[in-house]
Design a protein around this motif. Structure first.
Motif, short mmCIF file in Angstrom:
data_model
loop_
_atom_site.label_atom_id
_atom_site.label_comp_id
_atom_site.label_asym_id
_atom_site.label_seq_id
_atom_site.Cartn_x
_atom_site.Cartn_y
_atom_site.Cartn_z
N UNK A 225 0.84 -1.19 0.00
CA UNK A 225 0.00 0.00 0.00
C UNK A 225 0.88 1.25 0.00
N UNK A 226 0.39 2.27 -0.68
CA UNK A 226 1.08 3.57 -0.75
C UNK A 226 2.54 3.44 -1.15
N UNK A 227 2.79 2.60 -2.15
CA UNK A 227 4.14 2.44 -2.68
C UNK A 227 4.94 1.31 -2.05
N UNK A 228 4.42 0.69 -0.99
CA UNK A 228 5.12 -0.43 -0.36
C UNK A 228 6.28 0.03 0.50
N UNK A 229 7.01 -0.93 1.04
CA UNK A 229 8.14 -0.63 1.91
C UNK A 229 8.57 -1.85 2.69
N UNK A 230 9.45 -1.63 3.67
CA UNK A 230 10.02 -2.74 4.44
C UNK A 230 9.18 -3.16 5.63
N UNK A 231 8.18 -2.37 5.99
CA UNK A 231 7.38 -2.64 7.18
C UNK A 231 6.12 -3.43 6.81
N UNK A 232 5.68 -4.29 7.71
CA UNK A 232 4.53 -5.14 7.40
C UNK A 232 3.55 -5.16 8.58
N UNK A 233 2.29 -4.86 8.30
CA UNK A 233 1.20 -5.03 9.25
C UNK A 233 0.55 -6.38 9.00
N UNK A 234 0.30 -7.12 10.06
CA UNK A 234 -0.24 -8.46 9.98
C UNK A 234 -1.63 -8.49 10.62
N UNK A 235 -2.59 -9.09 9.91
CA UNK A 235 -3.97 -9.18 10.36
C UNK A 235 -4.48 -10.60 10.14
N UNK A 236 -5.39 -11.03 10.99
CA UNK A 236 -5.98 -12.35 10.79
C UNK A 236 -7.29 -12.43 11.55
N UNK A 237 -8.23 -13.20 11.02
CA UNK A 237 -9.48 -13.46 11.72
C UNK A 237 -10.07 -14.76 11.21
N UNK A 238 -10.90 -15.42 12.02
CA UNK A 238 -11.60 -16.61 11.52
C UNK A 238 -12.69 -16.21 10.55
N UNK A 239 -13.29 -17.18 9.94
CA UNK A 239 -14.42 -16.88 9.05
C UNK A 239 -15.63 -16.53 9.90
N UNK A 240 -15.97 -15.26 9.85
CA UNK A 240 -17.10 -14.73 10.62
C UNK A 240 -17.41 -13.36 10.03
#
Length: 318
Positions: free
Chosen positions: A96-111
């Motif tokens: 997003x916004x050109x990318x980069x070295x930092x990473x946000x991680x997200x996860x959720x079950x199917x709901x």
């Protein structure tokens, strides 16, 4: 790649969350359905009965036993896939916004509720100008070494596992966000802390009613944890510089806890485990960032106040 995982030679007791299924690096729909059937057989009621103390008028009033049971069974009751309703697991790495070295991680079950929160969080990260990658999962289960699927029922164990998947994709500066949080300002200062200090932890007051004496004793034996003298880690926002030696040791110890399973029987399963490890590695933990999260109210009226006061995140109703 993450390689330094090993089995502990001494198991204090059988893991009540262990799913009897072979380690598997791949997860097609048929495997996930088999895994879900195996998860449905997990029940920690008997284990909880053994360690839940009798409530007394003079002693600590612990949360209701059913609250412990419900929270501890959250992993075993999550939905990984539901082909009958057309709900298939999804994982994606987006820049997003050109990318980069930092990473946000997200996860959720199917709901539906949690999926909507997660997808709106992705859009919010774009809008605040976050530059980097977002790695997210909806359904399925993170399985960076093939071993993790056996611990799918360990409540909230997926957070660290998903961070390792992001690391294996090449990202060293990794920030976990619960789907329920909402960013109010650019995250550059948070990632700067991760790059320079090795970690970002969010803290909250220790809630003694949600940790049973026998679980606390086990955490103390494993890490020296003394919760009454140490702040409690909130896992809603949690960042690590994944390639640091102490961070890799921290994660190794986390896997030991997961393999035991029993340290996760509490009302705040992964938070008490991570808090105990933060205590063990307290000499590496940097000073806290102020105004990390402002909790929600029932109608989310605090959102505007949170932004005005300079908070990084607002915790949405969920």
């Amino acid at each position: 790649m993450w390689k330094g995982l090993f089995f502990i030679s001494v198991v204090l007791r059988a893991n009540p969350f262990l799913v009897d299924i072979p380690c598997c690096p791949d997860q097609d729909v048929e495997f996930l359905e088999e895994l879900q059937r195996a998860m449905s057989k997990i029940d920690i009621r008997e284990e909880l009965e053994k360690i839940y103390p009798a409530q007394t008028l003079l002693g600590t009033r612990f949360n209701d036993k059913e609250d412990f049971y419900r929270r501890s069974m959250r992993g075993a009751r999550q939905t990984l896939v539901d082909r009958s309703l057309g709900h298939m697991p999804k994982k994606e790495l987006i820049e997003v916004n050109g990318g980069g070295d930092d990473c946000v991680v997200l996860s959720c079950p199917i709901h539906p509720k949690y999926e909507a929160l997660l997808l709106s969080l992705i859009e919010a990260l774009k809008e605040i100008g976050f530059r980097g990658a977002i790695y997210y999962r909806i359904g399925g289960f993170p399985n960076p070494t093939g071993e993790e699927v056996r611990y799918v029922a360990v409540p909230y164990s997926f957070k660290i596992f998903t961070m390792i998947e992001a690391y294996n994709l090449g990202y060293k500066n990794v920030l976990w966000l619960d789907a329920s949080v909402y960013p109010l300002q650019n995250l550059e200062l948070i990632f700067q802390k991760i790059r320079e200090d090795g970690a970002v932890f969010s803290w909250k007051k220790f809630r003694k009613n949600g940790l049973l004496p026998k679980t606390q004793k086990m955490l103390h034996e494993l890490t020296g944890y003394q919760p009454s003298f140490f702040a409690h880690v909130s896992m809603q926002v949690f960042g690590l510089k994944m390639d640091l030696p102490w961070v890799q040791d921290f994660i190794e110890d986390y896997y030991k806890m997961v393999r035991l399973g029993t340290p996760f029987i509490s009302c705040y399963p992964e938070e008490h485990v991570i808090s105990s490890l933060a205590y063990k590695y307290r000499n590496h933990i940097p000073p806290k960032l102020e105004k990390m999260i402002l909790p929600s109210s029932e109608d989310n009226k605090l959102f505007v106040d949170a932004k005005k006061q300079g908070y990084f995140f607002f915790l949405r109703k969920h």
